[in-house]
Scaffold this active site. Structure first.
Site, PDB file in Angstrom:
ATOM      1  N   LYS A 104       0.868  -1.173   0.000  1.00 14.00           N
ATOM      2  CA  LYS A 104       0.000   0.000   0.000  1.00 14.00           C
ATOM      3  C   LYS A 104       0.903   1.221   0.000  1.00 14.00           C
ATOM      4  CE  LYS A 104      -4.475   1.048   0.432  1.00 14.00           C
ATOM      5  NZ  LYS A 104      -5.653   0.392  -0.111  1.00 14.00           N
ATOM      6  N   GLY A 202     -23.776   4.141   4.726  1.00 14.92           N
ATOM      7  CA  GLY A 202     -22.978   4.617   3.594  1.00 14.92           C
ATOM      8  C   GLY A 202     -23.572   4.166   2.275  1.00 14.92           C
ATOM      9  N   GLY A 204     -22.518   4.985  -0.859  1.00 14.31           N
ATOM     10  CA  GLY A 204     -21.603   5.324  -1.945  1.00 14.31           C
ATOM     11  C   GLY A 204     -21.622   4.246  -3.012  1.00 14.31           C
ATOM     12  N   VAL A 206     -20.304   1.321  -3.286  1.00 13.97           N
ATOM     13  CA  VAL A 206     -20.558  -0.056  -2.856  1.00 13.97           C
ATOM     14  C   VAL A 206     -21.904  -0.148  -2.130  1.00 13.97           C
ATOM     15  CG1 VAL A 206     -19.724  -1.985  -1.468  1.00 13.97           C
ATOM     16  CG2 VAL A 206     -18.084  -0.519  -2.659  1.00 13.97           C
TER      17      VAL A 206
HETATM   18  P1  NAD Z   1     -17.700   5.962  -1.451  1.00 12.23           P
HETATM   19  O1  NAD Z   1     -16.788   7.081  -1.113  1.00 12.23           O
HETATM   20  O2  NAD Z   1     -18.254   5.818  -2.824  1.00 12.23           O
HETATM   21  O3  NAD Z   1     -18.950   5.968  -0.447  1.00 12.23           O
HETATM   22  C1  NAD Z   1     -18.852   6.178   0.919  1.00 12.23           C
HETATM   23  C2  NAD Z   1     -20.212   6.736   1.351  1.00 12.23           C
HETATM   24  O4  NAD Z   1     -20.232   6.770   2.777  1.00 12.23           O
HETATM   25  C3  NAD Z   1     -20.476   8.153   0.864  1.00 12.23           C
HETATM   26  O5  NAD Z   1     -21.767   8.240   0.294  1.00 12.23           O
HETATM   27  C4  NAD Z   1     -20.356   8.996   2.133  1.00 12.23           C
HETATM   28  O6  NAD Z   1     -21.181  10.148   2.113  1.00 12.23           O
HETATM   29  C5  NAD Z   1     -20.815   8.002   3.165  1.00 12.23           C
HETATM   30  N1  NAD Z   1     -20.368   8.301   4.519  1.00 12.23           N
HETATM   31  C6  NAD Z   1     -19.194   8.796   4.935  1.00 12.23           C
HETATM   32  N2  NAD Z   1     -19.184   8.936   6.268  1.00 12.23           N
HETATM   33  C7  NAD Z   1     -20.391   8.491   6.704  1.00 12.23           C
HETATM   34  C8  NAD Z   1     -20.995   8.378   7.988  1.00 12.23           C
HETATM   35  N3  NAD Z   1     -20.361   8.764   9.095  1.00 12.23           N
HETATM   36  N4  NAD Z   1     -22.244   7.869   8.060  1.00 12.23           N
HETATM   37  C9  NAD Z   1     -22.915   7.500   6.947  1.00 12.23           C
HETATM   38  N5  NAD Z   1     -22.386   7.600   5.700  1.00 12.23           N
HETATM   39  C10 NAD Z   1     -21.148   8.087   5.588  1.00 12.23           C
HETATM   40  O7  NAD Z   1     -16.901   4.645  -1.005  1.00 12.23           O
HETATM   41  P2  NAD Z   1     -17.112   3.160  -1.545  1.00 12.23           P
HETATM   42  O8  NAD Z   1     -16.208   2.926  -2.697  1.00 12.23           O
HETATM   43  O9  NAD Z   1     -18.560   2.853  -1.656  1.00 12.23           O
HETATM   44  O10 NAD Z   1     -16.481   2.332  -0.326  1.00 12.23           O
HETATM   45  C11 NAD Z   1     -17.191   2.160   0.887  1.00 12.23           C
HETATM   46  C12 NAD Z   1     -16.318   1.410   1.884  1.00 12.23           C
HETATM   47  O11 NAD Z   1     -15.939   0.150   1.347  1.00 12.23           O
HETATM   48  C13 NAD Z   1     -15.007   2.125   2.244  1.00 12.23           C
HETATM   49  O12 NAD Z   1     -14.673   1.837   3.575  1.00 12.23           O
HETATM   50  C14 NAD Z   1     -14.003   1.457   1.319  1.00 12.23           C
HETATM   51  O13 NAD Z   1     -12.687   1.516   1.844  1.00 12.23           O
HETATM   52  C15 NAD Z   1     -14.515   0.036   1.312  1.00 12.23           C
HETATM   53  N6  NAD Z   1     -14.116  -0.717   0.114  1.00 12.23           N
HETATM   54  C16 NAD Z   1     -14.486  -0.294  -1.119  1.00 12.23           C
HETATM   55  C17 NAD Z   1     -14.093  -1.017  -2.234  1.00 12.23           C
HETATM   56  C18 NAD Z   1     -14.510  -0.607  -3.632  1.00 12.23           C
HETATM   57  O14 NAD Z   1     -14.376  -1.424  -4.548  1.00 12.23           O
HETATM   58  N7  NAD Z   1     -15.023   0.602  -3.822  1.00 12.23           N
HETATM   59  C19 NAD Z   1     -13.334  -2.190  -2.076  1.00 12.23           C
HETATM   60  C20 NAD Z   1     -12.990  -2.613  -0.798  1.00 12.23           C
HETATM   61  C21 NAD Z   1     -13.392  -1.870   0.307  1.00 12.23           C
END
Ligand code: NAD
Length: 372
Positions: A104, A202, A204, A206
Site C-alpha cells: 500500500k 454509507g 456510496g 458499494v
Molecule cells: P464511497 O466514497 O463511494 O462511499 C462512501 C459513502 O459513505 C459516501 O456516500 C459517504 O457520504 C458516506 N459516509 C461517509 N461517512 C459516513 C458516515 N459517518 N455515516 C454514513 N455515511 C457516511 O466509497 P465506496 O467505494 O462505496 O467504499 C465504501 C467502503 O468500502 C469504504 O470503507 C471502502 O474503503 C470500502 N471498500 C471499497 C471497495 C470498492 O471497490 N469501492 C473495495 C474494498 C473496500
C-alpha cells in the site's frame, strides 16, 4: 521525524530531484509494523512529493494495493497508515487465492489542493524505481484519471482505463452481498433475504449497489449517509427507513452492513448493536483487535472485512492474467467469497476463536505454505 536515512542506489534517472530512501529500519519502530519486507520513502521537495510505499509481503506475488492521497497529521501517521493497510492487503489477497502480495502507498497531501501533475510525475518515477516490487491502484484521493496518468509514465499501475477491469465497486458489492447471505445462512440455516432487516451505513459506490441487490431480494432496509440526496433516493427507490448519523449502529435490524468508514466497531458502538450479524464492505471495521472479542461476547457474527470486501481486488487482479482481463474469470472467484466466509465461521466456532483471528491465521498459513 526520521533519525537515520539510507539513500537507495537504484535505477533513478540521473539528475532527478526524487530521492528514494529505504526506511524499513525506522518503520520497524512505528505502530503497525509487522515484519514488513520493505518500506520506502519517496521524497521530492521540488515537485512536492512525500510518498511512503509499504511492501508487507511479496511471497505470493508482487505487492498490490492502492495509493491513498491523504493529508496525514504527521509523517509517522502516514507510515503507520501504509503499514496497516499493506498488511491488510496481504491477508485480503491471500484469502482470495490471488497470486499477489500485500502493499500500500500513502502520499501525504491534500488530494483537492496539493495533487499536481508534477507530484504524480515524481511518484511515477518512484514506482518505476521499485521495479515491480509494488503494483498500485486507486484508493482514497486517487482517481481513475490519476491511475491513467501514472500508467502513461510507469509500469505497475493497475485499475486503469487501459487495463480493462474498470470500476471495482460493483464486484465489491457483489462479493459483499454473497458474503452477507453466507453469514445469514450460517446463523439461521437459510439465506432468503425476504423480510430480513438490514441496516446499510454509507450509500456510496458499494453501499448503493448493495442496497439494490438486497432490495431486489426483499430485504427491509434502513440506511444512513451524510449526503441527504442519497438517503432521499434510497427512501424513494427502496422504501428504506432513513436514520441520521450514528443512530444506524443501534438500528433494530438483523444485519448491520458498514459501507462507509473504518473503525466503526468499537468499545463504544458494539454495546449499541441490535443486529446479530455484521457484514459490510468498509475497510478496517474493527477499531482494535479486542473488538473482535467484544462482538463474540455479544453473540454477534462478524464477517471479516478484508474477506467479504475482496471483490474489487479480485477484479483488478484479473488484469494481470495472461491474455488480459476477462470478466468471466472474475465472477466465479467473487462467488467463492461466500464459501470462504462459511469456512471461517465454522472454524471460528470449532476453535473457539474470533472470525477475524481465524481469517488472519488462514491468511498467514497460506503465505507460510508458499514460503516453504
Ligand atoms: P464511497 O466514497 O463511494 O462511499 C462512501 C459513502 O459513505 C459516501 O456516500 C459517504 O457520504 C458516506 N459516509 C461517509 N461517512 C459516513 C458516515 N459517518 N455515516 C454514513 N455515511 C457516511 O466509497 P465506496 O467505494 O462505496 O467504499 C465504501 C467502503 O468500502 C469504504 O470503507 C471502502 O474503503 C470500502 N471498500 C471499497 C471497495 C470498492 O471497490 N469501492 C473495495 C474494498 C473496500
Amino acid at each position: 521525524m526520521l533519525n537515520v536515512l539510507k539513500p537507495h542506489h537504484s535505477t533513478l534517472a540521473a539528475g532527478t530531484t526524487l530521492e528514494l530512501i529505504d526506511i524499513t529500519a525506522e518503520a520497524a519502530r512505528m505502530p503497525g509494523f509487522d515484519s514488513h519486507e520493505q518500506v520506502w520513502l519517496g521524497r521530492d521537495s521540488v515537485r512536492g512529493l512525500t510518498a511512503i510505499v509499504a511492501v508487507h509481503t511479496t511471497v505470493l506475488g508482487p505487492a498490490l494495493g492502492g495509493t491513498r492521497i491523504w493529508p496525514h497529521a504527521s509523517f509517522e501517521a502516514g507510515v503507520t497508515d501504509a503499514l496497516r493497510l499493506s498488511r491488510g492487503m496481504t491477508f485480503k489477497s491471500a484469502i482470495a487465492g490471488l497470486p499477489l502480495g500485500g502493499g500500500k502507498a500513502v502520499i501525504i497531501a491534500d488530494a483537492k489542493t496539493e495533487k499536481t501533475p508534477q507530484m504524480l510525475e515524481a511518484y511515477a518515477e518512484m514506482l518505476n524505481a521499485l521495479e515491480g516490487q509494488y503494483i498500485t491502484a486507486e484508493d482514497v484521493g486517487m482517481t481513475l484519471a490519476d491511475a491513467d496518468f501514472l500508467a502513461a509514465r510507469a509500469r505497475n499501475v493497475s485499475g486503469t482505463t487501459r487495463g480493462g477491469s474498470g470500476n471495482p465497486s460493483p464486484f465489491t458489492a457483489q462479493g459483499t452481498f454473497l458474503g452477507l447471505k453466507a453469514a445469514l445462512g450460517h446463523r439461521t440455516g437459510g439465506d432468503k433475504l425476504s423480510g430480513v432487516r438490514v441496516a446499510v451505513q454509507g450509500l456510496g459506490s458499494v453501499g448503493w449497489s448493495l442496497c439494490e441487490k438486497l432490495h431486489a431480494e426483499g430485504a427491509i432496509l434502513t440506511v444512513s449517509d451524510l449526503d441527504t440526496v442519497r438517503t432521499d433516493r434510497a427512501a424513494e427507490k427502496f422504501g428504506a427507513a432513513v436514520v441520521e448519523g450514528n443512530a444506524i449502529i443501534a438500528a433494530d435490524v438483523d444485519i448491520f452492513a458498514p459501507c462507509a468508514l473504518g473503525g466503526i466497531l468499537s468499545a463504544d458502538t458494539i454495546p449499541q448493536l441490535k443486529a446479530g450479524i455484521v457484514a459490510g464492505a468498509a475497510n478496517n471495521q474493527l477499531a482494535t483487535a479486542d473488538d473482535g472479542e467484544r462482538l463474540v461476547e455479544r453473540g454477534i457474527l462478524y464477517a471479516p472485512d478484508y474477506v467479504i470486501n475482496a471483490g474489487g481486488v479480485i477484479n483488478v487482479a484479473a488484469e494481470m492474467a495472461d491474455g488480459g482481463y476477462d470478466v468471466a474469470t472474475v465472477t466465479p472467484r467473487v462467488a467463492r467469497i461466500a464459501d470462504t466466509l462459511t469456512a471461517i465461521f465454522r472454524r471460528a466456532e470449532r476453535e473457539g476463536r474470533t472470525t477475524d483471528a481465524v481469517a488472519e491465521a488462514m491468511a498467514r498459513e497460506i503465505v507460510e505454505a508458499a514460503r516453504k
